[in-house]
Design a protein around this motif. Structure first.
Motif, mmCIF file in Angstrom:
data_model
loop_
_atom_site.group_PDB
_atom_site.id
_atom_site.type_symbol
_atom_site.label_atom_id
_atom_site.label_comp_id
_atom_site.label_asym_id
_atom_site.label_seq_id
_atom_site.Cartn_x
_atom_site.Cartn_y
_atom_site.Cartn_z
ATOM 1 N N GLN A 127 0.847 -1.198 0.000
ATOM 2 C CA GLN A 127 0.000 0.000 0.000
ATOM 3 C C GLN A 127 0.880 1.245 0.000
ATOM 4 O O GLN A 127 1.834 1.351 0.758
ATOM 5 N N GLY A 128 0.522 2.220 -0.833
ATOM 6 C CA GLY A 128 1.254 3.475 -0.876
ATOM 7 C C GLY A 128 2.448 3.416 -1.813
ATOM 8 O O GLY A 128 2.654 2.446 -2.545
ATOM 9 N N ILE A 129 3.243 4.480 -1.781
ATOM 10 C CA ILE A 129 4.409 4.590 -2.655
ATOM 11 C C ILE A 129 5.596 5.145 -1.862
ATOM 12 O O ILE A 129 5.427 5.695 -0.773
ATOM 13 N N ARG A 130 6.798 4.987 -2.440
ATOM 14 C CA ARG A 130 8.015 5.499 -1.834
ATOM 15 C C ARG A 130 8.827 6.252 -2.898
ATOM 16 O O ARG A 130 9.865 5.795 -3.348
ATOM 17 N N PRO A 131 8.340 7.420 -3.341
ATOM 18 C CA PRO A 131 9.073 8.150 -4.380
ATOM 19 C C PRO A 131 10.389 8.711 -3.851
ATOM 20 O O PRO A 131 10.447 9.281 -2.762
ATOM 21 N N ALA A 132 11.436 8.535 -4.607
ATOM 22 C CA ALA A 132 12.762 9.012 -4.228
ATOM 23 C C ALA A 132 13.142 10.218 -5.073
ATOM 24 O O ALA A 132 12.618 10.423 -6.181
ATOM 25 N N ILE A 133 14.055 11.006 -4.562
ATOM 26 C CA ILE A 133 14.571 12.139 -5.319
ATOM 27 C C ILE A 133 15.159 11.629 -6.632
ATOM 28 O O ILE A 133 15.930 10.668 -6.648
#
Length: 278
Positions: free
Chosen positions: A189-195
């Motif tokens: 569930q959800g996301i982990r966007p990185a720079i």
């Protein structure tokens, strides 16, 4: 919160697909099989010398237009929460509509201040720390193998940390039971966007993340161009909304560039140094 890992904690979390991509080799080729064998041997040798350091803060947050506002508590002398400082993180919105007519922005996946339930956001960083690095730099091949393994271990550290955040620390998915393959397929569930992701193309956001989690606590510094050092480092956000998805900002026009620069309190020319989507 600081959390350190050893290679034995993370080896199962390594996404070898990106490792082979870095070497431009098919995983099932003779060369690819040999490369992975030698990579695993180096991992075993690195075990006593390498630590993957991570840091994360899970803080209240709300969206305000295309901005995400993070509430960081400030403590009084007695150690109690005195107030909450607002840290505003501007985001970029797509300019070309998707098939459903929407133009997405990461702030869309954080509840607004008016919502009945207050939202949170995770802000994280992970980095690889190696002692006796020179012992593994005998030749160009060894240097590249060490670098690609370090990159994968930093990402594996972020993967493991995110899993612990979802299931225990933030705890919004306590009953999650995913295989490593499902984790790599981002079934959580959800996301982990990185720079540096297409939805988060402004590298200078690293400076805001540094203000919140303190990169120095895991041995990371920022260059004048806001790149993380050591290179085997990653930073970004953890968003819990089940509808959250990755996307590409794509090209932005001069009007949005000016609007974004104003929200970042930077000139148009200065912001152009950090994003390549105009």
């Amino acid at each position: 919160m600081r959390k350190d890992y050893r290679i034995c904690d993370l080896e199962a979390y390594i996404n070898w697909m990106y490792f082979f991509h870095a070497w431009s080799l098919p995983s099932n080729s003779k060369e690819g099989i040999q490369l992975q064998q030698e990579a695993r041997e180096m991992l075993h040798q690195l075990q006593p010398h390498l630590t993957i350091k991570t840091v994360v803060e899970v803080l209240p947050a709300y969206s305000d237009g295309d901005d995400i506002v993070v509430l960081r508590p400030t403590l009084c002398e007695c150690g109690q929460v005195h107030s909450a400082a607002e840290i505003r993180i501007p985001m970029l919105r797509q300019q070309i509509p998707n098939n459903d007519g929407s133009c997405l922005c990461l702030s869309d996946f954080i509840r607004p201040k008016s919502a009945t339930m207050q939202d949170k956001i995770g802000i994280f960083a992970a980095s690889v720390s190696i002692g006796k690095r020179e012992a593994f730099l005998a030749d160009d091949y060894s240097q590249m193998l060490l670098q690609t393994l370090s990159d994968r271990l930093a990402e594996a550290g972020a993967e493991r940390l995110h899993e612990e955040i979802r299931k225990n620390i933030w705890g919004y998915a306590p009953n999650e039971h995913l295989s490593i393959q499902e984790l790599h397929q981002e079934k959580f569930q959800g996301i982990r966007p990185a720079i540096g992701y297409p939805c988060l193309p402004d590298i200078s956001i690293n400076r805001i993340i540094d203000e919140i989690v303190n990169f120095n606590s895991i041995g990371v510094t920022l260059t004048t161009s806001a790149m993380m050092h050591p290179h085997a480092s990653v930073s970004g956000f953890m968003i819990s909304l089940s509808q959250a998805q990755y996307f590409s900002v794509g090209k932005i026009d001069s009007q949005q560039l000016a609007d974004y620069a104003a929200r970042r309190h930077m000139s148009n020319d200065e912001i152009k140094k950090y994003i390549q989507c105009f």
